[in-house]
Design an enzyme around this catalytic site. Structure first.
Site, PDB file in Angstrom:
ATOM      1  N   GLU A   1     -50.204  15.040   6.673  1.00  0.00           N
ATOM      2  CA  GLU A   1     -49.117  14.597   6.269  1.00  0.00           C
ATOM      3  C   GLU A   1     -48.860  13.137   5.746  1.00  0.00           C
ATOM      4  O   GLU A   1     -49.103  12.972   4.026  1.00  0.00           O
ATOM      5  CB  GLU A   1     -48.003  15.267   6.505  1.00  0.00           C
ATOM      6  CG  GLU A   1     -48.260  16.660   6.607  1.00  0.00           C
ATOM      7  CD  GLU A   1     -47.026  17.715   7.478  1.00  0.00           C
ATOM      8  OE1 GLU A   1     -46.214  16.961   8.020  1.00  0.00           O
ATOM      9  OE2 GLU A   1     -46.774  19.032   7.848  1.00  0.00           O
TER      10      GLU A   1
ATOM     11  N   HIS B   1     -51.538  11.404  10.795  1.00  0.00           N
ATOM     12  CA  HIS B   1     -51.648  12.631  10.336  1.00  0.00           C
ATOM     13  C   HIS B   1     -51.572  12.871   9.104  1.00  0.00           C
ATOM     14  O   HIS B   1     -51.578  12.016   8.041  1.00  0.00           O
ATOM     15  CB  HIS B   1     -49.789  12.883  10.550  1.00  0.00           C
ATOM     16  CG  HIS B   1     -49.337  14.953  10.924  1.00  0.00           C
ATOM     17  ND1 HIS B   1     -49.274  15.110   9.452  1.00  0.00           N
ATOM     18  CD2 HIS B   1     -49.386  15.828  11.538  1.00  0.00           C
ATOM     19  CE1 HIS B   1     -49.011  16.890  10.104  1.00  0.00           C
ATOM     20  NE2 HIS B   1     -49.328  16.864  11.325  1.00  0.00           N
TER      21      HIS B   1
ATOM     22  N   LYS C   1     -41.711  17.179  12.744  1.00  0.00           N
ATOM     23  CA  LYS C   1     -41.496  16.879  10.763  1.00  0.00           C
ATOM     24  C   LYS C   1     -39.823  15.897  10.726  1.00  0.00           C
ATOM     25  O   LYS C   1     -39.644  15.437  11.778  1.00  0.00           O
ATOM     26  CB  LYS C   1     -42.516  17.945  10.600  1.00  0.00           C
ATOM     27  CG  LYS C   1     -43.334  18.571  10.890  1.00  0.00           C
ATOM     28  CD  LYS C   1     -44.258  18.811   9.869  1.00  0.00           C
ATOM     29  CE  LYS C   1     -45.727  19.584  10.203  1.00  0.00           C
ATOM     30  NZ  LYS C   1     -46.983  20.229   9.751  1.00  0.00           N
TER      31      LYS C   1
ATOM     32  N   GLU D   1     -56.772  18.395  14.070  1.00  0.00           N
ATOM     33  CA  GLU D   1     -56.222  19.026  13.145  1.00  0.00           C
ATOM     34  C   GLU D   1     -56.981  19.273  11.069  1.00  0.00           C
ATOM     35  O   GLU D   1     -56.738  18.618  10.653  1.00  0.00           O
ATOM     36  CB  GLU D   1     -54.820  18.409  12.283  1.00  0.00           C
ATOM     37  CG  GLU D   1     -54.077  18.409  13.776  1.00  0.00           C
ATOM     38  CD  GLU D   1     -52.689  17.998  13.639  1.00  0.00           C
ATOM     39  OE1 GLU D   1     -51.654  19.036  14.268  1.00  0.00           O
ATOM     40  OE2 GLU D   1     -52.241  17.182  12.922  1.00  0.00           O
TER      41      GLU D   1
ATOM     42  N   SER E   1     -51.130  25.690  12.915  1.00  0.00           N
ATOM     43  CA  SER E   1     -51.195  26.953  13.067  1.00  0.00           C
ATOM     44  C   SER E   1     -51.237  27.318  14.689  1.00  0.00           C
ATOM     45  O   SER E   1     -51.213  28.603  14.845  1.00  0.00           O
ATOM     46  CB  SER E   1     -50.968  27.586  12.060  1.00  0.00           C
ATOM     47  OG  SER E   1     -50.955  27.725  10.713  1.00  0.00           O
TER      48      SER E   1
ATOM     49  N   ASN F   1     -44.443  18.317  17.026  1.00  0.00           N
ATOM     50  CA  ASN F   1     -44.226  17.459  16.338  1.00  0.00           C
ATOM     51  C   ASN F   1     -43.174  18.595  15.204  1.00  0.00           C
ATOM     52  O   ASN F   1     -43.338  19.164  14.281  1.00  0.00           O
ATOM     53  CB  ASN F   1     -45.118  16.967  15.178  1.00  0.00           C
ATOM     54  CG  ASN F   1     -44.902  16.687  13.901  1.00  0.00           C
ATOM     55  OD1 ASN F   1     -43.926  15.946  13.956  1.00  0.00           O
ATOM     56  ND2 ASN F   1     -45.884  16.293  12.601  1.00  0.00           N
TER      57      ASN F   1
ATOM     58  N   GLY G   1     -49.786  23.866   8.798  1.00  0.00           N
ATOM     59  CA  GLY G   1     -48.460  25.059   8.283  1.00  0.00           C
ATOM     60  C   GLY G   1     -48.686  26.515   7.028  1.00  0.00           C
ATOM     61  O   GLY G   1     -48.162  26.362   6.680  1.00  0.00           O
TER      62      GLY G   1
HETATM   63  C1  PEP Z   1     -48.826  19.303  12.827  1.00  0.00           C
HETATM   64  O1  PEP Z   1     -47.274  19.452  12.094  1.00  0.00           O
HETATM   65  O2  PEP Z   1     -49.230  18.748  12.855  1.00  0.00           O
HETATM   66  C2  PEP Z   1     -48.848  20.891  12.373  1.00  0.00           C
HETATM   67  C3  PEP Z   1     -50.697  21.092  13.243  1.00  0.00           C
HETATM   68  O3  PEP Z   1     -47.921  22.161  12.242  1.00  0.00           O
HETATM   69  P1  PEP Z   1     -48.186  23.134  12.466  1.00  0.00           P
HETATM   70  O4  PEP Z   1     -47.948  23.719  13.891  1.00  0.00           O
HETATM   71  O5  PEP Z   1     -47.451  24.516  11.368  1.00  0.00           O
HETATM   72  O6  PEP Z   1     -49.639  24.387  11.590  1.00  0.00           O
END
Ligand code: PEP
Length: 253
Positions: free
Chosen positions: A99, A97, A12, A169, A215, A10, A175
């Protein structure tokens, strides 16, 4: 449980069209595509989908979108429909997601409408669910995940052979550099698979892929991907570097 993991990058709001082209050419040089053994998808921002699609043509790497509108078309300035995404060649669409939920006020009802729109256009939603750190500390993880799943999938019927992808998640892991332990992730994945079993039956529940996200890096990807019950990973930050994302994909055997 699937024997064919799904690894999704992803991006973003990163990567212009020319950067996407450059990324794909470097990523493909790592020969990560292994038909039959795993699925890999890149989720560029809308503006770079076309460039990525053109560069990926003829490869095994699939295209995903990061969001969709829930209507087929209409007066929705600035929005993009699932029909458009399907025509560009997207196979997956990330829906709900954290975000989108946290920064853009996306409600469970909208998530539900988006899941339906994606399925209607023949693509697979990657439905994201996850608890806040305060929920986990209060012992409310199961309750939160159950509620998010039930609302997202309310009145959603699947055609024969259709399955879902669900990404667990935990919001506190996205992040932040803080991971869930693979054993904690598996516990939640089991909850999710049970819900899918209740809603759609055993066959669909087994065929649906449940990913972990939060992460994931090249150094910890193997510890998630080697655990039965974790059918892949959704990777944000570490997917922005084609070498590191390729290393994560190579960890999926
Ligand atoms: C994500 O954006 O779905 C995500 C898991 O980000 P990150 O790997 O940076 O934690």
């Amino acid at each position: 449980m699937t024997e064919r993991p799904l690894i999704v990058g992803n991006w973003k709001m990163h990567m212009t069209p020319s950067e996407a082209t450059e990324y794909v050419s470097r990523f493909l040089s790592h020969a990560v595509g292994h038909p039959g053994s795993r699925d890999i998808a890149l989720a560029p921002p809308f503006a770079s989908l076309h460039a990525a699609a053109a560069s990926l043509a003829g490869s095994e790497i699939l295209l995903a979108a990061q969001n969709t509108h829930w209507e087929e078309e209409g007066p929705f300035t600035g929005e993009v429909s699932s029909r458009m995404l399907a025509e560009i060649g997207c196979r997956y669409v990330i829906v709900g997601h954290s975000e989108r939920r946290g920064l853009f006020g996306e409600t469970d009802r909208r998530v539900n409408q988006k899941v339906r729109a994606v399925l209607l256009c023949g693509m697979t939603p990657i439905l994201c669910v996850g608890e806040q750190e305060s929920d986990r500390l209060a012992g409310r993880t199961r309750e939160v995940i159950d509620a998010q799943l039930k609302l997202a999938l309310a009145n959603i019927r699947l055609d024969d052979g259709q399955s879902l992808a669900v990404a667990y998640e935990p919001v506190w892991a996205i992040g932040t550099g803080k991971n869930a332990l693979p054993s904690d992730a598996v516990e939640v994945h089991t909850i999710i698979r049970n819900e899918l079993r209740i809603a759609y039956g055993a066959r669909t529940a087994e065929a649906s892929r449940i990913l972990y996200g939060g992460s994931v890096t090249r150094s910890n990807a193997g510890s998630f991907l080697s655990v039965p019950g974790i059918d892949g990973v959704l990777v944000g930050g570490a997917s922005l570097d084609p070498d590191s994302f390729a290393a994560i994909c190579h960890a999926a055997f």
